[in-house]
Design a protein around this motif. Structure first.
Motif, short mmCIF file in Angstrom:
data_model
loop_
_atom_site.label_atom_id
_atom_site.label_comp_id
_atom_site.label_asym_id
_atom_site.label_seq_id
_atom_site.Cartn_x
_atom_site.Cartn_y
_atom_site.Cartn_z
N ASP A 60 28.72 31.15 27.87
CA ASP A 60 28.29 30.20 26.90
C ASP A 60 27.67 30.87 25.65
O ASP A 60 27.83 30.36 24.61
N LEU A 61 26.78 31.88 25.88
CA LEU A 61 26.24 32.70 24.96
C LEU A 61 27.03 32.97 23.88
O LEU A 61 27.28 33.15 22.67
N ALA A 62 28.29 34.00 24.52
CA ALA A 62 29.04 34.35 23.78
C ALA A 62 29.89 33.62 22.73
O ALA A 62 30.01 33.74 21.58
N ALA A 63 30.43 32.55 23.41
CA ALA A 63 31.00 31.33 22.73
C ALA A 63 30.02 30.89 21.54
O ALA A 63 30.70 30.50 20.49
N LYS A 64 28.80 30.40 21.92
CA LYS A 64 27.97 29.83 20.76
C LYS A 64 27.69 30.84 19.83
O LYS A 64 27.69 30.46 18.44
N SER A 65 27.59 32.19 19.95
CA SER A 65 27.13 33.30 19.16
C SER A 65 28.50 33.63 18.07
O SER A 65 28.25 34.06 17.20
N LEU A 69 26.62 42.08 19.28
CA LEU A 69 25.73 42.03 18.39
C LEU A 69 25.48 40.56 18.01
O LEU A 69 24.31 40.20 18.02
N PRO A 70 26.40 39.75 17.86
CA PRO A 70 26.34 38.23 17.81
C PRO A 70 25.26 37.65 18.73
O PRO A 70 24.32 37.05 18.35
N SER A 71 25.63 38.04 20.04
CA SER A 71 24.83 37.51 21.04
C SER A 71 23.15 38.01 20.85
O SER A 71 22.30 37.30 21.33
N LEU A 72 23.10 39.27 20.76
CA LEU A 72 21.76 40.03 20.64
C LEU A 72 21.02 39.41 19.50
O LEU A 72 19.92 38.97 19.73
N ILE A 73 21.55 39.19 18.43
CA ILE A 73 20.91 38.44 17.27
C ILE A 73 20.28 36.94 17.60
O ILE A 73 19.40 36.76 17.19
N SER A 74 21.52 36.36 18.01
CA SER A 74 21.34 35.04 18.69
C SER A 74 20.02 34.82 19.41
O SER A 74 19.39 33.78 19.48
N THR A 75 19.84 35.86 20.38
CA THR A 75 19.01 35.63 21.55
C THR A 75 17.68 36.05 20.60
O THR A 75 16.54 35.44 21.03
N LYS A 76 17.63 37.23 20.09
CA LYS A 76 16.27 37.70 19.35
C LYS A 76 15.59 36.76 18.26
O LYS A 76 14.48 36.47 17.97
N PHE A 77 16.56 36.04 17.42
CA PHE A 77 16.31 35.36 16.45
C PHE A 77 16.96 33.99 16.44
O PHE A 77 17.73 33.68 15.77
N PRO A 78 16.29 33.10 17.38
CA PRO A 78 17.19 31.85 17.79
C PRO A 78 16.99 30.78 16.85
O PRO A 78 17.65 29.93 16.58
N ASN A 79 15.79 30.87 15.76
CA ASN A 79 15.64 30.01 14.81
C ASN A 79 16.02 30.35 13.49
O ASN A 79 16.07 29.75 12.38
N ALA A 80 17.05 31.68 13.39
CA ALA A 80 17.50 32.08 11.94
C ALA A 80 18.65 31.23 11.81
O ALA A 80 19.67 31.24 12.79
N ASN A 81 19.14 30.74 10.72
CA ASN A 81 20.29 30.23 10.42
C ASN A 81 21.21 30.92 9.69
O ASN A 81 20.97 32.05 8.97
N ASP A 82 22.61 30.50 9.47
CA ASP A 82 23.74 31.23 8.81
C ASP A 82 23.28 31.53 7.39
O ASP A 82 23.46 32.47 6.79
N THR A 83 22.53 30.41 6.80
CA THR A 83 22.13 30.90 5.06
C THR A 83 21.10 31.99 5.15
O THR A 83 21.27 32.92 4.25
N GLN A 84 20.23 31.97 6.14
CA GLN A 84 19.26 33.25 6.14
C GLN A 84 19.95 34.42 6.37
O GLN A 84 19.57 35.61 5.92
N LEU A 85 20.96 34.52 7.33
CA LEU A 85 21.64 35.68 7.36
C LEU A 85 22.97 36.02 6.91
O LEU A 85 23.83 36.77 7.33
N LYS A 86 22.97 35.38 5.64
CA LYS A 86 24.45 35.56 5.08
C LYS A 86 24.58 37.12 4.66
O LYS A 86 25.53 37.63 4.74
N ARG A 87 23.71 37.61 3.80
CA ARG A 87 23.45 39.00 3.40
C ARG A 87 23.76 40.03 4.71
O ARG A 87 24.30 40.96 4.69
N VAL A 88 23.11 39.54 5.92
CA VAL A 88 23.26 40.55 6.92
C VAL A 88 24.71 40.62 7.40
O VAL A 88 25.07 41.56 7.94
#
Length: 452
Positions: free
Chosen positions: A136-141, A168-187
């Protein structure tokens, strides 16, 4: 009662004990599975209390503040200044039996291997629950902008894909659950570049600039906007703080110099690369990869330490650099546009006075120090108590033309706080931290050798 994933994690004694390289990677992947479980856990009661791994090693949930090359490319050369490199000498990840890639889901789905792992690690878990949560986490991230960036890799879902990037997607989604795609575009752009999609990310103003050798870039974040060889140091509180405390910092340097030998008699002034050694440049490193040096006498330089720790130090060095007379660093670029470098003059050679003899004897002198740095087409001379701020993606070189006096500067590499957001810097620091942990788990004995 609701608990955050990391609040729950702190209640667990979750350490690692490994026997060989293969076990180390599998165990780290299992560690990441706990991150996934905790990310989807809403109550403390759900945490599987039977999960327990013991060791005397450091807790992997609190990685060291250090940074590592992450550029996923085979045989990446490490002459630049701390970008992203492959996790080992080969970009191909270790494989399990029958050629299976040891990515997280494969490890957990392999019945035979998981049974052996249970014995090796003395742990038990409810496989179906954990497997479902991880899927579920992998699919969501995978639907996040970071997940989409990873999926663009030519090696995606193949045995050649570095497992770190798959996780990496699962790690970032877990560590930064409130970060949205706009904020992470450059990352996400940085991730694409690191996975080899350079043509998708590099911008025209970089490619067309003859002073910025884009072929040497090994870490790049798009969208940071225009830059210059030298930047105005007055923009940064770091530079103001260093200049205001110059007298104290110089005294602290002198104290460190007097006590430069450690308990084993080794000089703390060392070459950090072969280039520096051959060029007469030696460094007393105060911070390496963003964290303190073990057994370093920080009590001798409290003000310098406090100021340096006020900025997000990057994956290179912060320390005092000495340049010998009639020597210099040859022309090069450091290849990471997310970092800036500040240098403050501590001891600067005086101007050279030359006497010319002719019909009229004259004394020719210059008000500038003979020690200088060229960044791109511009040349600047160091002055005591003043900072130079520059972008090392431009080619640059230094020289100390004084015949007898050495040049000393305080050198600081740090994340580009002028252009990057606080969240972007925190995410990048986290990626570097986890990459180093991953490399160590793969058995890379000298992680630091990958940095410079």
């Amino acid at each position: 009662m609701l608990h955050t994933p990391y609040a729950i994690a702190t209640k667990l004694n979750f350490n690692l004990q490994f026997i060989d390289r293969g076990m180390m990677q599998v165990a780290l992947l299992s560690t990441v599975s706990l991150f996934g479980l905790l990310a989807l856990t809403a109550t403390e009661a759900f945490v599987p209390t039977s999960l327990h791994i013991t060791s005397t090693s450091s807790n992997v949930l609190h990685p060291l503040k250090s940074h590592i090359r992450l550029y996923a490319k085979k045989n990446t050369r490490s002459t630049g200044g701390g970008g992203f490199g492959s996790s080992s000498s080969s970009a191909t990840p270790p494989k399990g039996k029958k050629g299976r890639s040891t990515d997280l889901i494969s490890v957990l789905n392999d019945d035979d291997d998981s049974k052996k792992d249970e014995k090796k690690f003395s742990r038990t878990f409810v496989k179906t629950d954990q497997e479902q949560l991880l899927n579920d986490l992998a699919a969501k991230s995978s639907r996040t902008i970071i997940g989409q960036a990873v999926s663009k890799s030519p090696d995606y879902a193949s045995p050649d894909m570095d497992p770190f990037w798959s996780l990496l997607p699962s790690l970032i989604s877990t560590k930064f659950p409130n970060a949205n795609d706009t904020q992470l575009k450059r990352v996400a752009g940085m991730v694409e570049f690191s996975l080899g999609l350079r043509d998708n990310v590099l911008e025209d103003d970089v490619i067309s600039n003859p002073w910025r050798p884009h072929d040497e870039l090994h870490a790049y974040m798009p969208g940071l906007g225009p830059t210059e060889p030298f930047l105005d140091p007055d923009q940064l509180d770091l530079c103001r703080q260093l200049s205001e405390h110059y007298d104290v910092i110089r005294k602290e340097y002198e104290s460190l110099y007097e006590n430069r030998f450690d308990r084993k008699g080794n000089d703390r002034f060392q070459s950090v690369t072969s280039m520096n050694y051959e060029s007469g440049w030696k460094t007393m490193v105060l911070f390496y990869n963003g964290h303190r040096i073990k057994d370093f006498p920080y009590h001798l330089c409290p003000v310098t330490t406090r100021i340096l720790e006020s900025v997000p130090l990057a994956g290179r060095i912060a320390g005092f650099n000495r340049q010998q007379p009639l020597s210099g660093i040859p022309n090069h670029s450091d290849g990471n546009n997310m970092w800036l470098t500040c240098q403050m003059g501590i001891k600067v050679p005086p101007p050279i006075v030359q006497t010319s003899v002719g019909e009229d004897t004259a004394v020719v002198s210059s008000s500038a120090s003979p020690a200088y740095i060229r960044v791109g087409p511009e040349i600047r001379h160091w002055r005591e108590g003043q900072c130079l701020l520059y972008d090392t993606t431009y080619e640059h070189e230094t020289y100390n033309a004084h015949p007898t006096e050495e040049r000393v500067v305080l050198h600081v590499d740090f994340f580009n706080t002028l252009k990057m957001t606080k969240l972007e810097i925190e995410v990048l620091q986290y990626i570097y931290d986890m990459r180093e942990q991953f490399m160590k788990a793969e058995g890379v004995a000298k992680v630091g050798a990958q940095l410079l």
